[in-house]
Design a protein around this motif. Structure first.
Motif, short mmCIF file in Angstrom:
data_model
loop_
_atom_site.label_atom_id
_atom_site.label_comp_id
_atom_site.label_asym_id
_atom_site.label_seq_id
_atom_site.Cartn_x
_atom_site.Cartn_y
_atom_site.Cartn_z
N TYR A 15 0.81 -1.22 0.00
CA TYR A 15 0.00 0.00 0.00
C TYR A 15 0.85 1.27 0.00
O TYR A 15 0.30 2.37 -0.06
CB TYR A 15 -0.94 0.03 1.20
CG TYR A 15 -2.22 -0.75 1.00
CD1 TYR A 15 -3.29 -0.21 0.31
CD2 TYR A 15 -2.36 -2.03 1.51
CE1 TYR A 15 -4.47 -0.91 0.14
CE2 TYR A 15 -3.54 -2.75 1.35
CZ TYR A 15 -4.59 -2.18 0.66
OH TYR A 15 -5.77 -2.88 0.50
N GLU A 16 2.16 1.12 0.09
CA GLU A 16 3.07 2.26 0.14
C GLU A 16 2.67 3.23 1.26
O GLU A 16 2.48 4.43 1.04
CB GLU A 16 3.14 2.96 -1.21
CG GLU A 16 3.68 2.07 -2.31
CD GLU A 16 3.74 2.74 -3.67
OE1 GLU A 16 3.25 3.87 -3.82
OE2 GLU A 16 4.28 2.11 -4.58
N GLU A 33 -8.09 1.47 4.59
CA GLU A 33 -8.11 0.17 3.90
C GLU A 33 -6.90 -0.70 4.27
O GLU A 33 -7.08 -1.88 4.60
CB GLU A 33 -8.21 0.34 2.39
CG GLU A 33 -8.34 -0.99 1.67
CD GLU A 33 -8.60 -0.85 0.20
OE1 GLU A 33 -7.76 -1.33 -0.60
OE2 GLU A 33 -9.64 -0.26 -0.18
N PRO A 34 -5.68 -0.15 4.24
CA PRO A 34 -4.55 -0.99 4.66
C PRO A 34 -4.69 -1.48 6.10
O PRO A 34 -4.32 -2.61 6.41
CB PRO A 34 -3.33 -0.07 4.51
CG PRO A 34 -3.76 1.05 3.65
CD PRO A 34 -5.25 1.15 3.75
N ARG A 35 -5.22 -0.64 6.98
CA ARG A 35 -5.41 -1.02 8.38
C ARG A 35 -6.39 -2.20 8.47
O ARG A 35 -6.15 -3.19 9.18
CB ARG A 35 -5.96 0.18 9.16
CG ARG A 35 -6.12 -0.03 10.62
CD ARG A 35 -6.72 1.19 11.32
NE ARG A 35 -6.11 2.44 10.92
CZ ARG A 35 -6.78 3.47 10.37
NH1 ARG A 35 -8.08 3.41 10.18
NH2 ARG A 35 -6.15 4.57 10.04
N LYS A 36 -7.49 -2.12 7.74
CA LYS A 36 -8.48 -3.19 7.75
C LYS A 36 -7.90 -4.48 7.19
O LYS A 36 -8.13 -5.57 7.73
CB LYS A 36 -9.71 -2.77 6.95
CG LYS A 36 -10.52 -1.67 7.58
CD LYS A 36 -11.58 -1.18 6.64
CE LYS A 36 -12.29 0.04 7.16
NZ LYS A 36 -13.21 0.62 6.17
N VAL A 37 -7.17 -4.37 6.09
CA VAL A 37 -6.57 -5.55 5.46
C VAL A 37 -5.55 -6.19 6.39
O VAL A 37 -5.52 -7.42 6.54
CB VAL A 37 -5.95 -5.18 4.08
CG1 VAL A 37 -5.10 -6.31 3.55
CG2 VAL A 37 -7.06 -4.82 3.10
N ILE A 86 -4.79 -8.56 -1.48
CA ILE A 86 -4.58 -9.52 -0.40
C ILE A 86 -3.69 -10.67 -0.87
O ILE A 86 -2.79 -11.10 -0.15
CB ILE A 86 -5.93 -10.01 0.16
CG1 ILE A 86 -6.58 -8.87 0.95
CG2 ILE A 86 -5.75 -11.26 1.03
CD1 ILE A 86 -7.98 -9.13 1.41
N GLN A 87 -3.89 -11.12 -2.10
CA GLN A 87 -3.04 -12.18 -2.64
C GLN A 87 -1.59 -11.70 -2.78
O GLN A 87 -0.66 -12.45 -2.50
CB GLN A 87 -3.58 -12.67 -3.98
CG GLN A 87 -4.87 -13.47 -3.83
CD GLN A 87 -5.51 -13.83 -5.15
OE1 GLN A 87 -5.17 -13.31 -6.21
NE2 GLN A 87 -6.48 -14.73 -5.10
N LYS A 88 -1.41 -10.45 -3.20
CA LYS A 88 -0.05 -9.89 -3.30
C LYS A 88 0.61 -9.81 -1.93
O LYS A 88 1.81 -10.09 -1.79
CB LYS A 88 -0.09 -8.50 -3.93
CG LYS A 88 -0.35 -8.49 -5.41
CD LYS A 88 -0.38 -7.06 -5.93
CE LYS A 88 -0.79 -7.02 -7.38
NZ LYS A 88 -0.91 -5.65 -7.89
#
Length: 122
Positions: A15-16, A33-37, A86-88
């Motif tokens: 997510y940089e 979004e990054p926090r949730k993921v 998510i796969q990445k």
């Protein structure tokens, strides 16, 4: 099981963003979004409780972690982009060696790693 530290490192790289972004109170998509993921991947790949996952991100209420994780579960089925991200992230964690924590010299954000590990332990 996957180390929460490795998940956080991979999320920040993909997510940089920084660990500080994940800890922030920001509701902007670039941070939320990054926090949730990260929370979703940590919960689903560890034995941590919702409370412990919330604590990693400096949240006191486990219901926040529950919301983040349910949001991801719902979005994965609807949002191909999120599923690909998510796969990445999981592939990146695999590149690190899965459960092994990389050496500090390999980490660009060593300070972030320390803070993430400290949050997991407390």
């Amino acid at each position: 099981m996957i180390s929460p530290t490795l998940v956080i490192k991979a999320v920040c790289e993909i997510y940089e963003c920084t660990f500080d972004d994940l800890l922030s109170e920001s509701r902007h998509r670039s941070a939320s979004e990054p926090r949730k993921v990260a929370a979703y991947l940590i919960k689903n790949n560890s034995i941590l409780t919702y409370r412990e996952v919330a604590h990693i991100f400096l949240r006191n209420d486990h219901s926040t972690a529950i919301y983040w994780i349910r949001w991801c579960q719902d979005q994965i089925d609807l949002n191909r982009r999120l599923k690909d991200i998510i796969q990445k992230i999981l592939a990146r964690v695999g590149d690190y060696g899965g459960q092994e924590i990389p050496s500090e010299k390999d980490l660009q954000q060593g300070e972030d790693q320390e803070r993430a590990e400290e949050a997991v332990l407390h």
